[in-house]
Design a protein around this motif. Sequence first.
Motif, PDB file in Angstrom:
ATOM      1  N   TYR A   1     -60.778  32.506 108.897  1.00 21.75           N
ATOM      2  CA  TYR A   1     -59.752  31.804 107.836  1.00 21.75           C
ATOM      3  C   TYR A   1     -60.152  31.863 106.581  1.00 21.75           C
ATOM      4  O   TYR A   1     -61.293  31.576 106.023  1.00 21.75           O
ATOM      5  N   VAL A   2     -59.024  32.258 105.445  1.00 20.11           N
ATOM      6  CA  VAL A   2     -59.338  32.320 104.215  1.00 20.11           C
ATOM      7  C   VAL A   2     -58.435  31.205 103.635  1.00 20.11           C
ATOM      8  O   VAL A   2     -57.455  31.014 103.648  1.00 20.11           O
ATOM      9  N   ILE A   3     -59.110  30.110 103.156  1.00 22.32           N
ATOM     10  CA  ILE A   3     -58.563  28.770 102.601  1.00 22.32           C
ATOM     11  C   ILE A   3     -58.697  28.530 101.204  1.00 22.32           C
ATOM     12  O   ILE A   3     -59.593  28.400 100.676  1.00 22.32           O
ATOM     13  N   THR A   4     -57.683  28.507 100.553  1.00 25.78           N
ATOM     14  CA  THR A   4     -57.240  28.198  98.889  1.00 25.78           C
ATOM     15  C   THR A   4     -56.514  27.075  98.971  1.00 25.78           C
ATOM     16  O   THR A   4     -56.462  26.461  97.892  1.00 25.78           O
ATOM     17  N   ASN A   5     -55.812  26.320 100.057  1.00 27.04           N
ATOM     18  CA  ASN A   5     -55.164  25.159 100.029  1.00 27.04           C
ATOM     19  C   ASN A   5     -56.245  24.218  99.816  1.00 27.04           C
ATOM     20  O   ASN A   5     -57.221  23.791 100.318  1.00 27.04           O
TER      21      ASN A   5
ATOM     22  N   VAL B   1     -63.921  30.642 106.537  1.00 25.67           N
ATOM     23  CA  VAL B   1     -64.482  29.921 107.884  1.00 25.67           C
ATOM     24  C   VAL B   1     -64.238  30.684 108.893  1.00 25.67           C
ATOM     25  O   VAL B   1     -63.241  31.671 109.408  1.00 25.67           O
ATOM     26  N   PHE B   2     -65.755  31.179 109.375  1.00 25.34           N
ATOM     27  CA  PHE B   2     -65.587  32.154 110.652  1.00 25.34           C
ATOM     28  C   PHE B   2     -65.376  31.166 111.792  1.00 25.34           C
ATOM     29  O   PHE B   2     -66.327  30.360 112.055  1.00 25.34           O
ATOM     30  N   ALA B   3     -64.621  31.396 112.714  1.00 27.37           N
ATOM     31  CA  ALA B   3     -64.130  30.758 113.890  1.00 27.37           C
ATOM     32  C   ALA B   3     -64.547  31.631 115.216  1.00 27.37           C
ATOM     33  O   ALA B   3     -63.535  32.822 115.074  1.00 27.37           O
ATOM     34  N   ALA B   4     -65.346  31.529 116.169  1.00 28.30           N
ATOM     35  CA  ALA B   4     -65.714  32.423 117.169  1.00 28.30           C
ATOM     36  C   ALA B   4     -64.467  31.866 118.361  1.00 28.30           C
ATOM     37  O   ALA B   4     -64.191  30.713 118.491  1.00 28.30           O
ATOM     38  N   TRP B   5     -64.416  32.726 119.310  1.00 29.56           N
ATOM     39  CA  TRP B   5     -63.664  32.455 120.553  1.00 29.56           C
ATOM     40  C   TRP B   5     -64.556  31.468 121.315  1.00 29.56           C
ATOM     41  O   TRP B   5     -65.607  31.619 121.381  1.00 29.56           O
ATOM     42  N   ASP B   6     -63.679  30.489 121.872  1.00 31.08           N
ATOM     43  CA  ASP B   6     -64.349  29.284 122.521  1.00 31.08           C
ATOM     44  C   ASP B   6     -64.857  29.883 123.865  1.00 31.08           C
ATOM     45  O   ASP B   6     -65.753  29.240 124.582  1.00 31.08           O
ATOM     46  N   ASN B   7     -64.369  31.026 124.246  1.00 30.33           N
ATOM     47  CA  ASN B   7     -64.655  31.442 125.605  1.00 30.33           C
ATOM     48  C   ASN B   7     -64.284  32.887 125.728  1.00 30.33           C
ATOM     49  O   ASN B   7     -63.324  33.413 124.896  1.00 30.33           O
ATOM     50  N   TYR B   8     -64.711  33.762 126.705  1.00 24.64           N
ATOM     51  CA  TYR B   8     -64.276  35.017 127.115  1.00 24.64           C
ATOM     52  C   TYR B   8     -63.294  34.966 128.367  1.00 24.64           C
ATOM     53  O   TYR B   8     -63.896  34.313 129.263  1.00 24.64           O
TER      54      TYR B   8
ATOM     55  N   PRO C   1     -68.893  20.842 112.765  1.00 23.85           N
ATOM     56  CA  PRO C   1     -67.917  22.002 113.430  1.00 23.85           C
ATOM     57  C   PRO C   1     -66.707  21.117 114.127  1.00 23.85           C
ATOM     58  O   PRO C   1     -65.428  21.601 113.932  1.00 23.85           O
ATOM     59  N   ASP C   2     -66.988  20.133 114.727  1.00 20.02           N
ATOM     60  CA  ASP C   2     -65.970  19.315 115.376  1.00 20.02           C
ATOM     61  C   ASP C   2     -64.811  18.910 114.682  1.00 20.02           C
ATOM     62  O   ASP C   2     -63.520  19.087 114.753  1.00 20.02           O
ATOM     63  N   ALA C   3     -65.143  18.282 113.418  1.00 22.74           N
ATOM     64  CA  ALA C   3     -64.341  17.725 112.328  1.00 22.74           C
ATOM     65  C   ALA C   3     -63.389  18.986 111.691  1.00 22.74           C
ATOM     66  O   ALA C   3     -62.345  19.131 111.425  1.00 22.74           O
ATOM     67  N   VAL C   4     -64.131  20.100 111.400  1.00 21.85           N
ATOM     68  CA  VAL C   4     -63.507  21.239 110.858  1.00 21.85           C
ATOM     69  C   VAL C   4     -62.660  21.816 111.781  1.00 21.85           C
ATOM     70  O   VAL C   4     -61.377  22.447 111.422  1.00 21.85           O
ATOM     71  N   ASP C   5     -63.000  21.843 113.158  1.00 24.42           N
ATOM     72  CA  ASP C   5     -61.820  22.374 113.973  1.00 24.42           C
ATOM     73  C   ASP C   5     -60.578  21.732 114.253  1.00 24.42           C
ATOM     74  O   ASP C   5     -59.550  22.120 114.419  1.00 24.42           O
ATOM     75  N   GLU C   6     -60.689  20.281 113.959  1.00 28.54           N
ATOM     76  CA  GLU C   6     -59.856  19.530 114.042  1.00 28.54           C
ATOM     77  C   GLU C   6     -58.874  19.533 112.828  1.00 28.54           C
ATOM     78  O   GLU C   6     -57.583  19.668 112.840  1.00 28.54           O
ATOM     79  N   ILE C   7     -59.549  19.686 111.546  1.00 30.98           N
ATOM     80  CA  ILE C   7     -58.805  19.992 110.272  1.00 30.98           C
ATOM     81  C   ILE C   7     -58.037  21.057 110.429  1.00 30.98           C
ATOM     82  O   ILE C   7     -56.559  21.142 109.977  1.00 30.98           O
ATOM     83  N   LEU C   8     -58.530  22.331 110.915  1.00 33.38           N
ATOM     84  CA  LEU C   8     -57.761  23.741 110.897  1.00 33.38           C
ATOM     85  C   LEU C   8     -56.965  23.715 112.262  1.00 33.38           C
ATOM     86  O   LEU C   8     -56.621  24.962 112.282  1.00 33.38           O
ATOM     87  N   ASN C   9     -56.987  23.011 113.127  1.00 35.84           N
ATOM     88  CA  ASN C   9     -56.513  23.157 114.313  1.00 35.84           C
ATOM     89  C   ASN C   9     -56.913  24.238 115.087  1.00 35.84           C
ATOM     90  O   ASN C   9     -56.070  24.899 115.932  1.00 35.84           O
ATOM     91  N   LEU C  10     -58.138  24.175 115.348  1.00 31.75           N
ATOM     92  CA  LEU C  10     -58.650  25.507 115.792  1.00 31.75           C
ATOM     93  C   LEU C  10     -58.776  25.476 117.472  1.00 31.75           C
ATOM     94  O   LEU C  10     -58.688  26.414 118.054  1.00 31.75           O
TER      95      LEU C  10
ATOM     96  N   GLY D   1     -57.967  28.215 120.725  1.00 27.37           N
ATOM     97  CA  GLY D   1     -59.067  28.937 121.584  1.00 27.37           C
ATOM     98  C   GLY D   1     -60.396  29.226 120.490  1.00 27.37           C
ATOM     99  O   GLY D   1     -61.126  30.157 120.815  1.00 27.37           O
ATOM    100  N   LEU D   2     -60.405  28.643 119.481  1.00 26.20           N
ATOM    101  CA  LEU D   2     -61.307  28.967 118.358  1.00 26.20           C
ATOM    102  C   LEU D   2     -62.225  27.698 118.185  1.00 26.20           C
ATOM    103  O   LEU D   2     -61.877  26.630 118.364  1.00 26.20           O
ATOM    104  N   ARG D   3     -63.584  28.314 117.641  1.00 23.78           N
ATOM    105  CA  ARG D   3     -64.319  26.993 117.300  1.00 23.78           C
ATOM    106  C   ARG D   3     -65.097  27.493 115.968  1.00 23.78           C
ATOM    107  O   ARG D   3     -65.603  28.584 115.854  1.00 23.78           O
ATOM    108  N   SER D   4     -65.114  26.822 114.970  1.00 22.75           N
ATOM    109  CA  SER D   4     -65.747  26.835 113.664  1.00 22.75           C
ATOM    110  C   SER D   4     -67.434  27.213 113.882  1.00 22.75           C
ATOM    111  O   SER D   4     -68.086  26.306 114.647  1.00 22.75           O
ATOM    112  N   VAL D   5     -67.864  28.284 113.326  1.00 14.55           N
ATOM    113  CA  VAL D   5     -69.306  28.408 113.280  1.00 14.55           C
ATOM    114  C   VAL D   5     -70.002  28.285 111.905  1.00 14.55           C
ATOM    115  O   VAL D   5     -71.185  27.964 112.016  1.00 14.55           O
ATOM    116  N   VAL D   6     -69.336  28.907 110.968  1.00 17.95           N
ATOM    117  CA  VAL D   6     -69.999  28.955 109.709  1.00 17.95           C
ATOM    118  C   VAL D   6     -69.078  29.366 108.653  1.00 17.95           C
ATOM    119  O   VAL D   6     -67.921  29.803 109.038  1.00 17.95           O
TER     120      VAL D   6
END
Length: 169
Positions: free
Chosen positions: A7-11, A36-43, A119-128, A132-137
């Motif tokens: 995710y490239v965030i300029t907002n 924001v690098f967001a990884a798959w939550d599962n395969y 990560p949980d808060a960022v996942d919430e903010i970005l609706n990840l 099926g995604l989770r923020s990593v770094v």
Amino acid sequence: MQPYEIYVITNQELREKIRAASNDQSQVTDCSYLLVFAAWDNYTAERINAAFDMTETIRDFKSESGAAYRQMLLKSYPNRDLEVNFTHAAKQAYIGLDTALIAAAYEQVDCTPMEGFSPDAVDEILNLKSKGLRSVVMLPLGYRKADEDWLVTLKKVRRTKEQFISWIQ
Ligand SMILES: Cc1cc2nc3c(=O)[nH]c(=O)nc-3n(C[C@H](O)[C@H](O)[C@H](O)COP(=O)(O)O)c2cc1C
């Protein structure tokens, strides 16, 4: 499989929220681009099949070895523990992060790899989660304000090659 998205965030409004979830670190809102690098939550079977289908379409051929590899992954990955799969995907995301760090340095763009966020808060903010995604770094990119940055003039601290690299010949 490229099991992550960027995710490239300029907002600025979103960045303010992310900053609050990142120990109020100012680079989150000061940067030009926040990655924001967001990884798959599962395969899942769906994701594995999509990756193989795409390969076959782009290369315009199917092979026995490709089909066997697909079946091998379909049999193993979706049955593994969720956290094992997420950790696996997150490690792939770090390959992308590493490439981004080197590319930024090459372009003389400054950046700060960041794990200092919730990560949980960022996942919430970005609706990840719903994707099926989770923020990593995260990686803020921009240009340093050298006159305001006391870290700029500090020497880089690196262990010596002898301490860091072991040769086995
Ligand atoms: C995985 C990881 C997470 C980091 N998290 C943060 C962070 O949240 N905030 C921060 O200011 N620096 C963080 N750092 C450290 C900075 O990126 C630091 O400036 C950098 O690692 C120093 O690199 P240098 O020795 O090449 O200057 C993190 C570093 C890494 C590798």
